[in-house]
Design a protein around this motif. Structure first.
Motif, short mmCIF file in Angstrom:
data_model
loop_
_atom_site.label_atom_id
_atom_site.label_comp_id
_atom_site.label_asym_id
_atom_site.label_seq_id
_atom_site.Cartn_x
_atom_site.Cartn_y
_atom_site.Cartn_z
N ARG A 1 3.94 8.25 4.21
CA ARG A 1 3.16 8.28 5.44
C ARG A 1 2.00 9.25 5.27
N GLY A 2 0.96 9.04 6.02
CA GLY A 2 -0.10 10.02 6.01
C GLY A 2 -1.48 9.38 6.09
N GLU A 3 -2.49 10.26 6.07
CA GLU A 3 -3.87 9.79 6.13
C GLU A 3 -4.61 10.35 4.93
N THR A 4 -5.56 9.59 4.48
CA THR A 4 -6.35 10.09 3.37
C THR A 4 -7.80 9.63 3.53
N PHE A 5 -8.67 10.07 2.64
CA PHE A 5 -10.10 9.82 2.75
C PHE A 5 -10.61 10.25 4.12
N ILE B 1 -9.49 17.13 -1.09
CA ILE B 1 -9.38 16.12 -2.15
C ILE B 1 -8.48 15.00 -1.65
N PRO B 2 -8.94 13.75 -1.70
CA PRO B 2 -8.15 12.66 -1.12
C PRO B 2 -6.78 12.54 -1.77
N LYS B 3 -5.77 12.27 -0.94
CA LYS B 3 -4.43 12.07 -1.47
C LYS B 3 -4.31 10.65 -2.00
N LEU B 4 -4.51 10.50 -3.29
CA LEU B 4 -4.54 9.15 -3.85
C LEU B 4 -3.18 8.48 -3.85
N LEU C 1 -10.12 8.05 7.13
CA LEU C 1 -10.55 6.66 7.04
C LEU C 1 -9.35 5.74 6.85
N TYR C 2 -8.38 6.23 6.09
CA TYR C 2 -7.32 5.36 5.63
C TYR C 2 -5.98 5.89 6.12
N VAL C 3 -5.21 5.03 6.74
CA VAL C 3 -3.93 5.44 7.33
C VAL C 3 -2.82 4.67 6.64
N ARG C 4 -1.82 5.38 6.11
CA ARG C 4 -0.64 4.65 5.64
C ARG C 4 0.51 4.97 6.57
N ASP C 5 1.00 3.94 7.27
CA ASP C 5 2.18 4.10 8.11
C ASP C 5 3.08 2.91 7.88
N SER C 6 4.17 2.81 8.63
CA SER C 6 5.12 1.73 8.36
C SER C 6 4.49 0.37 8.66
N PHE C 7 3.55 0.32 9.63
CA PHE C 7 2.87 -0.94 9.94
C PHE C 7 2.11 -1.45 8.72
N SER C 8 1.31 -0.56 8.12
CA SER C 8 0.52 -1.04 6.98
C SER C 8 1.43 -1.41 5.81
N SER C 9 2.48 -0.60 5.56
CA SER C 9 3.35 -0.91 4.43
C SER C 9 4.04 -2.25 4.62
#
Lengths: 102, 485
Positions: free
Chosen positions: B67-71, B11-14, B74-82
């Motif tokens: 931090r983490g990946e979801t979907f 289940i994606p981590k929303l 497909l989708y990466v949240r790291d310090s770069f994206s934030s």
């Protein structure tokens, strides 16, 4: 069983893509230029489907579906802009889009 | 048995995706508002947008360590994206202070404006946080298509439509090329994940090379790298000025993000080629941008060429291709987004004066007619030029230092030449505003919000120049993290 090799798909798609880019450069009619960009995007679709039959995967076809949808979006926006251009001035050739000297 | 085991999928981590969801919902709310009301109240639309974006921004700031990946990767949240997303949302909120007055003056009040803005912001946020080719493709289209329409949203103005059409055609070509690159990368590794593709080791690398060339070629058109920059000056000049400000800041961050994500991954196999090709493109880009800006009579077009030149400086940092270069590049990108935006926003306010055509003569003696605007514009211009207390000096010094560290002396020396040339047109404007005498004219007065936003941006240019550690402490670990991938 593969009847058509990957190379055949790629050659067809490269030809189509080249035709699209060539059309973008050579054609002067605004709608024709827009059609040429669609041609280039459809070349990408053929390549994706060919890649899928080569690799035996499905991901490429999903990508192709997205390209079809988004190409339609682009065409709609493009036609809208062409209509707006035509309403302001009766222009239908890209030679006349030179107000800013670009 | 739990539901999770029953359906056999993760289940994606929303929680990682909340800022984007908020922006998306804001977009839908604005879209419905535009449908429901025949005459949309623009104050309402702006309030809804600002509330939505502020919520997304607050969530991001308070959960900055998320931090983490979801979907499914497909989708990466790291310090770069934030980090990039914080800047994109902030700049969009600031932009909204300027749009209403401008559009009222140009009689181009459109309800579409607000939801297109949030969809392009959403696209930019996704671009900053994905390694997946499919998602990058969709996000690129979301940003670009919104930009085409936003460029054309100026009632009765032919140049706006002309710029939009040129942008559309070149942008369409760019997308076609980038997705063609995706085909070859897919044939090479059978996956859309760039991390997987670029770490994949097959004996025959020809498809990988072809794919990378096409993919980066497409992105280069979007960024406006010089042999492929034809659309940029026209689109920037034709677009409504607040939109130009938006494209040159948020758009630039968004289109550079995938390049910065790809850059560390290709160094293992292609370091030397990368340095040579990107270095050459960088030199051509900033030299061309600066020399052509020198002869422009129209200030908006001049700033558009200056934007090309700054893309060149960023590329010079990218060509260093190590963690030090990447730090300089991220700092440059974020700082440029503020000063580029400020420059165009000043024009957006000034254009509301009568008989204002953005010509150089219009700026004669601006100090006497409207001292506040002259000072803000001067800070923006001096920062674009790179005069010491401003952040412009710091970022150019950082790029130069990283070039020296990477032993790319030829790029560094030519960059100094480029900056020297740019003195000509930036200082000329400052001289015109401050030294030239001219009788007072009626110049548009900025509203309170506009005044506050411009002061905020000008002050942040000075603060980021004097206290670089504020931002550096976030950038430094980010770029090292990207290189560890």
């Amino acid at each position: 069983m593969k009847i058509v090799p990957l190379e055949a798909y790629l050659i067809l798609s490269v030809l189509l893509f080249g035709l699209g880019v060539f059309g973008m450069i050579v054609r002067r009619n605004l709608v024709a230029i827009l059609m040429s960009t669609e041609l280039a995007l459809n070349a990408v679709n053929i390549a994706f489907v060919g890649a899928d039959s080569h690799l035996g995967l499905l991901d490429g076809q999903i990508f192709a579906l997205f390209i079809i949808a988004l190409a339609a979006v682009e065409a709609a926006v493009g036609l809208g802009i062409i209509v707006a251009i035509f309403r302001l001035r009766k222009v239908e050739s890209s030679d006349e889009l030179t107000d800013m000297g670009g | 048995m739990e539901l999770k085991d029953l359906i056999q999928i993760e289940i994606p981590k929303l929680a990682l995706f909340v800022p984007e969801l908020i922006v998306l919902i804001t977009g839908f709310v604005l879209f419905s508002l535009d449908l429901i009301y025949k005459r949309l109240s623009h104050t309402l639309a702006i309030s809804v947008s600002v509330i939505g974006y502020t919520l997304a921004l607050l969530y991001l700031v308070f959960n900055f360590d998320l931090r983490g990946e979801t979907f499914y990767g497909l989708y990466v949240r790291d310090s770069f994206s934030s980090l990039l997303q914080v800047f994109m949302i902030l700049l969009t909120i600031i932009l909204l202070a300027f749009t209403l007055q401008y559009q009222r003056f140009k009689r181009s009040l459109y309800g579409e404006f607000y939801y297109l803005l949030s969809f392009s912001l959403l696209g930019g946020m996704v671009l900053a946080s994905s390694y997946n080719l499919l998602l990058i493709y969709i996000a690129l289209e979301a940003v670009s298509v919104s930009f085409y329409i936003l460029t054309a949203l100026q009632r009765g103005d032919f140049t706006s439509k002309e710029g939009a059409f040129k942008y559309l055609i070149l942008g369409g070509l760019a997308i076609a090329l980038a997705s063609y690159g995706a085909v070859f990368l897919y044939i090479y590794a059978g996956s859309f994940d760039l991390r997987h593709v670029l770490h994949f080791n097959a004996p025959d690398k020809s498809f990988l090379i072809l794919g990378l060339v096409f993919f980066l070629f497409g992105l280069a058109i979007k960024i406006g790298v010089v042999p492929f920059h034809f659309w940029l000056p026209d689109a920037y000049q034709g677009a409504p000025t607040p939109i130009t400000a938006y494209m040159s800041s948020v758009g630039k961050i968004a289109f550079f993000a995938p390049v910065l994500r790809v850059m560390p991954l290709v160094q293992e196999s292609f370091h030397n080629t990368w340095v040579l090709v990107v270095g050459t493109l960088a030199v051509i880009t900033f030299l061309y941008g600066n020399f052509v800006a020198l002869v422009q009579k129209d200030v908006k077009r001049m700033l558009a060429y200056s934007s090309i030149a700054h893309s060149g400086y960023i590329l010079a940092g990218v060509s260093v291709a190590n963690a030090i270069g990447l730090k300089a590049v991220i700092y440059f990108l974020l700082a440029y987004s503020i000063m580029g935006m400020l420059g165009f926003l000043v024009l957006a306010v000034l254009e509301r004066s009568g008989n204002w055509e953005n010509k150089l003569e219009d700026f004669d003696g601006l100090k006497h007619s409207q001292g506040f605007m002259a000072w803000v514009f001067a800070i923006a211009l001096l920062s674009l030029l790179g005069i010491p207390p401003t952040v412009g000096f710091l970022i150019k010094a950082l790029i130069f230092m990283s070039l020296a560290y990477g032993k790319l002396w030829w790029v560094g020396i030519l960059m100094i030449v480029g900056v020297g040339v740019s003195t000509g047109y930036y200082l000329r404007l400052v001289v015109l505003m401050f030294m030239k005498e001219r009788e007072r004219r009626a110049i548009a007065n900025p509203t309170g919000f506009e005044r506050a936003s411009m002061v905020l941006m000008a002050v942040s240019l000075l603060i980021l120049g004097i206290l670089p550690m504020l931002l550096w402490n976030y950038i430094s670990p980010t770029s090292e993290m990207l290189f560890r991938r």
